[in-house]
Design a protein around this motif. Sequence first.
Motif, PDB file in Angstrom:
ATOM      1  N   MET A   1       0.837  -1.191   0.000  1.00 40.66           N
ATOM      2  CA  MET A   1       0.000   0.000   0.000  1.00 40.66           C
ATOM      3  C   MET A   1       0.877   1.247   0.000  1.00 40.66           C
ATOM      4  N   SER A   2       0.351   2.320  -0.592  1.00 37.64           N
ATOM      5  CA  SER A   2       1.117   3.558  -0.698  1.00 37.64           C
ATOM      6  C   SER A   2       0.555   4.599   0.249  1.00 37.64           C
ATOM      7  N   VAL A   3       1.405   5.121   1.091  1.00 38.60           N
ATOM      8  CA  VAL A   3       0.992   6.184   2.001  1.00 38.60           C
ATOM      9  C   VAL A   3       1.812   7.425   1.694  1.00 38.60           C
ATOM     10  N   ALA A   4       1.403   8.554   2.269  1.00 37.69           N
ATOM     11  CA  ALA A   4       2.130   9.794   2.046  1.00 37.69           C
ATOM     12  C   ALA A   4       3.539   9.681   2.599  1.00 37.69           C
ATOM     13  N   PRO A   5       4.514  10.413   2.018  1.00 35.41           N
ATOM     14  CA  PRO A   5       5.902  10.380   2.515  1.00 35.41           C
ATOM     15  C   PRO A   5       5.955  10.692   4.008  1.00 35.41           C
ATOM     16  N   THR A   6       6.799   9.968   4.718  1.00 38.77           N
ATOM     17  CA  THR A   6       6.841  10.076   6.178  1.00 38.77           C
ATOM     18  C   THR A   6       8.229  10.451   6.677  1.00 38.77           C
ATOM     19  N   ARG A   7       8.300  10.796   7.957  1.00 35.91           N
ATOM     20  CA  ARG A   7       9.556  11.044   8.654  1.00 35.91           C
ATOM     21  C   ARG A   7       9.346  10.715  10.117  1.00 35.91           C
ATOM     22  N   GLN A   8      10.425  10.612  10.844  1.00 37.79           N
ATOM     23  CA  GLN A   8      10.333  10.318  12.265  1.00 37.79           C
ATOM     24  C   GLN A   8      10.635  11.563  13.091  1.00 37.79           C
ATOM     25  N   VAL A   9       9.924  11.664  14.210  1.00 37.35           N
ATOM     26  CA  VAL A   9      10.123  12.756  15.172  1.00 37.35           C
ATOM     27  C   VAL A   9      10.076  12.157  16.572  1.00 37.35           C
ATOM     28  N   ARG A  10      10.527  12.933  17.538  1.00 39.91           N
ATOM     29  CA  ARG A  10      10.515  12.477  18.919  1.00 39.91           C
ATOM     30  C   ARG A  10       9.482  13.270  19.732  1.00 39.91           C
ATOM     31  N   ILE A  11       8.778  12.574  20.603  1.00 45.78           N
ATOM     32  CA  ILE A  11       7.864  13.249  21.523  1.00 45.78           C
ATOM     33  C   ILE A  11       8.713  13.919  22.597  1.00 45.78           C
ATOM     34  N   ARG A  12       8.719  15.239  22.596  1.00 44.17           N
ATOM     35  CA  ARG A  12       9.509  15.985  23.570  1.00 44.17           C
ATOM     36  C   ARG A  12       8.745  16.165  24.883  1.00 44.17           C
ATOM     37  N   ALA A  13       7.430  16.383  24.793  1.00 43.80           N
ATOM     38  CA  ALA A  13       6.636  16.615  25.994  1.00 43.80           C
ATOM     39  C   ALA A  13       5.178  16.314  25.727  1.00 43.80           C
ATOM     40  N   MET A  14       4.455  15.968  26.784  1.00 43.30           N
ATOM     41  CA  MET A  14       3.002  15.801  26.744  1.00 43.30           C
ATOM     42  C   MET A  14       2.444  16.536  27.955  1.00 43.30           C
ATOM     43  N   ARG A  15       1.345  17.238  27.756  1.00 46.36           N
ATOM     44  CA  ARG A  15       0.825  18.090  28.822  1.00 46.36           C
ATOM     45  C   ARG A  15      -0.689  18.013  28.893  1.00 46.36           C
ATOM     46  N   TYR A  16      -1.206  17.963  30.111  1.00 47.98           N
ATOM     47  CA  TYR A  16      -2.654  18.013  30.328  1.00 47.98           C
ATOM     48  C   TYR A  16      -3.140  19.424  30.025  1.00 47.98           C
ATOM     49  N   GLU A  17      -4.160  19.553  29.155  1.00 47.52           N
ATOM     50  CA  GLU A  17      -4.681  20.858  28.772  1.00 47.52           C
ATOM     51  C   GLU A  17      -6.117  21.093  29.242  1.00 47.52           C
ATOM     52  N   ALA A  18      -6.891  20.042  29.354  1.00 47.29           N
ATOM     53  CA  ALA A  18      -8.278  20.123  29.805  1.00 47.29           C
ATOM     54  C   ALA A  18      -8.764  18.692  29.987  1.00 47.29           C
ATOM     55  N   GLN A  19      -9.970  18.566  30.503  1.00 47.26           N
ATOM     56  CA  GLN A  19     -10.514  17.231  30.708  1.00 47.26           C
ATOM     57  C   GLN A  19     -10.581  16.492  29.371  1.00 47.26           C
ATOM     58  N   GLY A  20      -9.827  15.410  29.252  1.00 55.32           N
ATOM     59  CA  GLY A  20      -9.820  14.620  28.024  1.00 55.32           C
ATOM     60  C   GLY A  20      -8.945  15.164  26.920  1.00 55.32           C
ATOM     61  N   VAL A  21      -8.167  16.218  27.194  1.00 56.80           N
ATOM     62  CA  VAL A  21      -7.342  16.834  26.150  1.00 56.80           C
ATOM     63  C   VAL A  21      -5.893  16.937  26.622  1.00 56.80           C
ATOM     64  N   ILE A  22      -4.972  16.476  25.785  1.00 56.36           N
ATOM     65  CA  ILE A  22      -3.548  16.664  26.041  1.00 56.36           C
ATOM     66  C   ILE A  22      -2.914  17.341  24.836  1.00 56.36           C
ATOM     67  N   SER A  23      -1.827  18.055  25.081  1.00 58.76           N
ATOM     68  CA  SER A  23      -1.013  18.551  23.983  1.00 58.76           C
ATOM     69  C   SER A  23       0.218  17.663  23.873  1.00 58.76           C
ATOM     70  N   VAL A  24       0.688  17.491  22.637  1.00 58.47           N
ATOM     71  CA  VAL A  24       1.857  16.660  22.362  1.00 58.47           C
ATOM     72  C   VAL A  24       2.842  17.503  21.564  1.00 58.47           C
ATOM     73  N   GLU A  25       4.052  17.663  22.108  1.00 58.84           N
ATOM     74  CA  GLU A  25       5.090  18.433  21.440  1.00 58.84           C
ATOM     75  C   GLU A  25       6.046  17.475  20.741  1.00 58.84           C
ATOM     76  N   LEU A  26       6.225  17.683  19.445  1.00 57.95           N
ATOM     77  CA  LEU A  26       7.068  16.829  18.624  1.00 57.95           C
ATOM     78  C   LEU A  26       8.286  17.617  18.160  1.00 57.95           C
ATOM     79  N   ALA A  27       9.451  17.002  18.232  1.00 53.38           N
ATOM     80  CA  ALA A  27      10.702  17.672  17.890  1.00 53.38           C
ATOM     81  C   ALA A  27      11.490  16.826  16.898  1.00 53.38           C
ATOM     82  N   PRO A  28      12.366  17.451  16.115  1.00 53.13           N
ATOM     83  CA  PRO A  28      13.216  16.678  15.197  1.00 53.13           C
ATOM     84  C   PRO A  28      14.173  15.786  15.964  1.00 53.13           C
TER      85      PRO A  28
END
Length: 322
Positions: A1-28
């Motif tokens: 199967m063909s998918v869009a071109p990809t790359r890898q990143v690292r999860i730098r941080a995850m943070r609680y933002e609200a009930q049921g919501v988190i933010s995810v920071e991705l870094a090279p």
Amino acid sequence: MSVAPTRQVRIRAMRYEAQGVISVELAPLGPDAPLAPFTAGAHIDLHLPNGLIRSYSLLNHQGDASRYLIGVHLHPASRGGSGHVHAAMRPGDVITIAGPRNHFELAEDAQHCVFIAGGIGITPLLSMMRRLNELQRPWELHYAARTRAQAAFLDEVRELSAQGRGQVTIALDGEPGGTSLDLAQIASRAPAHAHLYCCGPVGMLEAFEAATAGLPPAHVHTEYFAPRHKPQTSGGFEVRCARSAKSVQVRAGQTILHALLDEGVQVPYACEEGICGTCEVPVLQGSPDHRDSVLTQQEKDAGKTMMVCCSGAKSEVLVLDI
């Protein structure tokens, strides 16, 4: 199967933002792997270890090249997308992404912008408000959530308003004395030259489209996080691939995408729900049966392009530029 071109990143941080919501920071992963630039309103696709691909809007400033920041709402009926992000992903993990791409672009020359957000639909609008502040342009935000505890990024919204020329209205319809947004009133009060943007649940977006039906189509913008329609799988038509010189019969129970992939025709794809735009293909001949939530009505009426992951055909033959 063909998918869009990809790359890898690292999860730098995850943070609680609200009930049921988190933010995810991705870094090279390192200085030799810089992140691709993006514009306000863009999204990336997360390729999850369970095989799912899910799209998330970028909420940081488009000039911030050091990271991608997304917000992820834990959907009660998650089929392994947001549920996996919340339960299994952790800082330090290396994950695969595709993009960024933008089907919800900010009109930077607009004299005034009206933003309407429902719940996690606030995310792409945050990047737009940051950009307008940089351009010193006026904007207004109407933000709806069930409760204050469920309204993510409220502090950032207020800071952005204070830093720029923004006006903010918060509607909490799940709290005592709370109110709902009157979309018809918001649309009718918008300046004639304004651009209006809406992102949120399907019901809100459909109400927004009804409320703005009389406005210039080029001034009305929507972003769907969930599909509006079921994929067209009735089959019974032929797809001719102009560049690969293949002819593919789409059978009952198949989407065009899977019929093509089964015959070895490689087409980039991601969400398979008609909301990310990855599988857009030019139409050279025939009449598509559009089921996506990306193209405008004018683009659908023109019939020059289609999303093959969910759309079908009204004609017996479709000729696609693939």
